[in-house]
Design a protein around this motif. Structure first.
Motif, PDB file in Angstrom:
ATOM      1  N   ARG A 152       0.828  -1.209   0.000  1.00  0.00           N
ATOM      2  CA  ARG A 152       0.000   0.000   0.000  1.00  0.00           C
ATOM      3  C   ARG A 152       0.859   1.254   0.000  1.00  0.00           C
ATOM      4  NH1 ARG A 152      -2.648  -3.274   3.710  1.00  0.00           N
ATOM      5  NH2 ARG A 152      -1.667  -2.190   5.446  1.00  0.00           N
ATOM      6  N   ASP A 193      -0.032   1.507  -5.963  1.00  0.00           N
ATOM      7  CA  ASP A 193      -1.426   1.950  -5.932  1.00  0.00           C
ATOM      8  C   ASP A 193      -2.291   0.907  -6.629  1.00  0.00           C
ATOM      9  OD1 ASP A 193      -1.076   2.337  -8.683  1.00  0.00           O
ATOM     10  OD2 ASP A 193      -0.724   4.486  -8.482  1.00  0.00           O
ATOM     11  N   GLN A 194      -3.537   1.237  -6.867  1.00  0.00           N
ATOM     12  CA  GLN A 194      -4.477   0.291  -7.441  1.00  0.00           C
ATOM     13  C   GLN A 194      -4.036  -0.178  -8.824  1.00  0.00           C
ATOM     14  OE1 GLN A 194      -8.457   1.800  -7.570  1.00  0.00           O
ATOM     15  NE2 GLN A 194      -9.351  -0.124  -8.308  1.00  0.00           N
ATOM     16  N   ARG A 195      -3.420   0.727  -9.585  1.00  0.00           N
ATOM     17  CA  ARG A 195      -2.965   0.359 -10.924  1.00  0.00           C
ATOM     18  C   ARG A 195      -1.831  -0.652 -10.874  1.00  0.00           C
ATOM     19  NH1 ARG A 195      -1.589   6.283 -12.776  1.00  0.00           N
ATOM     20  NH2 ARG A 195      -0.688   6.116 -10.692  1.00  0.00           N
ATOM     21  N   GLU A 250      -1.294  -2.803  -8.444  1.00  0.00           N
ATOM     22  CA  GLU A 250      -1.797  -4.087  -7.986  1.00  0.00           C
ATOM     23  C   GLU A 250      -2.640  -4.776  -9.050  1.00  0.00           C
ATOM     24  OE1 GLU A 250      -0.650  -5.600  -5.468  1.00  0.00           O
ATOM     25  OE2 GLU A 250       0.534  -3.862  -4.851  1.00  0.00           O
TER      26      GLU A 250
END
Length: 426
Positions: free
Chosen positions: A3, A7-9, A11
């Protein structure tokens, strides 16, 4: 940790690579281990996913996702197959020379093809008689009209047997200013690849010899200017080689923990799982601790690189920590597996063999320690991460075609400037 650095991208990319590796790579491992030869079809399939273009700007068809994203790709592939992780890391090492030193015409010609998977690049520096002593190389290039004639031999070239475009550093003069780099297509007359030699590990990957016998190369294939070959070699090794090999080690290390934990949960001793024994828990704890520290070093170093911050020391340390800790954990895993680890029906012996291949490239552990010691003594000779940061932050249209890398210490990427991303791959 995920984390903090990802970031979300990131992961989402990790998950795509992980799913691909389980679906396409894992079923081929037994065949690669048995044949001990380069896996051409799988290498091309991976290349067509676009991941070799992780650090290639989107203007040239790449992902424009940065070094942390590149690390995740290599890590997740290496978690399943160190050989295929090595294939991708070697290809992306070949990207560095064009990104850093290629003319605009060279970038437009080759980077889109690399990003799409139609071209697999390599970099060829090491020679049999000089090893890691770059200035000891003897291969030459002599100007002949509008061409150069290349003669010599290179060894330990990653992707030697599947490469389409070789970045070759040779002598054009004397001393450190007498090295130059050229792009050599694999179908040029006078170029040939040596016979593949089976190695201890990384079965499915090739790192062999290239031979040049009056190989005629157009002057337009010169990377940068004459005399910049040493910079091509060193910058590629520092900014791509070390973090790439770090990522392979990290993926192998994760596989060691996963497999050993699974083995300890399933194996019975004294009427209970092996994992219930205190000494086994201690060994697993050491593996887990090493892995946490190794991942922290790996992600932190490439996070700094993506920000354009000075990070040569962090890149050296990440390679040192990840290689040494992966080897230590693989040996602990072999101890836990005992006799079971000696047979190929379990992958732990493969992990140990593959991990050893990360030791020498881009500098052994002693080389990393030597450079870190020089840094501690104030004897470091500048930082490649600083010298190239300003050039790398420019948009393609802003880059001067023949610009030399900046040499002002401390240059960095604009605050807040992040990575750009391509659409999710199908």
């Amino acid at each position: 940790m995920h984390r903090y650095f990802t970031d979300q991208r990131h992961e989402a990319l990790r998950q795509r690579v992980r799913d691909f590796a389980e679906r396409e790579v894992r079923p081929r491992i037994a065949e690669m281990e048995a044949s001990r030869s380069v896996c051409h079809d799988l290498s091309r399939l991976i290349a067509r996913q676009g991941w070799i273009g992780a650090t290639i700007h989107r203007a040239y068809g790449g992902m424009g996702a940065g070094h942390l994203a590149k690390t995740l790709v290599i890590e997740e592939l290496s978690r399943v197959s160190g050989a295929m992780g090595a294939m991708v890391q070697a290809s992306q090492l070949g990207v560095a020379k064009i990104v850093h030193f290629g003319s605009e015409e060279q970038k437009k010609t080759w980077l889109p093809a690399i990003a799409s998977g139609d071209c697999l690049p390599t970099i060829a520096v090491t020679e049999p008689q000089s090893g890691g002593h770059v200035l000891g190389m003897e291969s030459t290039a002599v100007r002949d009209g509008d061409d150069y004639l290349l003669n010599g031999r290179k060894t330990y070239v990653g992707n030697s047997h599947i490469g389409d475009l070789h970045g070759v550093v040779v002598r054009t003069g004397e001393g450190s200013k007498g090295l130059s780099a050229f792009l050599v297509e694999s179908d040029r007359p006078g170029f040939r690849v040596g016979e593949q030699q089976p190695a201890m590990g990384l079965h499915g990957f090739s790192f062999g010899e290239l031979f040049f016998d009056n190989c005629r190369v157009p002057a337009a294939n010169l990377l940068g200017r004459e005399g910049e070959g040493l910079s091509v070699a060193y910058s590629s090794s520092v900014l791509y080689g070390r973090p790439n090999l770090t990522a392979v080690s990290l993926g192998i290390h994760q596989a060691v923990l996963d497999e050993t934990s699974r083995f300890c949960a399933e194996r019975q001793r004294y009427g209970k799982p092996l994992a219930a024994l205190g000494n086994i828990k201690l060994k697993l704890g050491r593996i887990q601790s090493r892995l946490l520290l190794a991942r922290l070093a790996a992600y932190h170093s490439v996070h700094l690189l993506d920000q354009g911050l000075p990070c040569d020391a962090e890149l050296m340390n990440a390679k040192l920590v990840n290689v040494e800790s992966a080897l230590e954990s693989a040996r602990d895993a072999m101890d836990i597996h005992a006799g079971c680890g000696l047979f190929t029906d379990r992958p732990v012996e493969r992990f140990l063999r593959d991990a050893h291949h990360m030791f020498a490239p881009a500098g052994t552990s002693d080389v990393q320690l030597l450079r870190l010691g020089e840094l501690a003594l104030g004897q470091a000779q500048g930082q490649w991460s600083s010298r190239l940061a300003e050039l790398l932050r420019l948009e393609p249209a802003e880059r001067p075609e023949e610009a030399a890398p900046p040499t002002v210490p401390g240059q960095r990427r604009r605050p807040g400037q992040g990575v750009s991303w391509c659409a999710p791959l199908k």
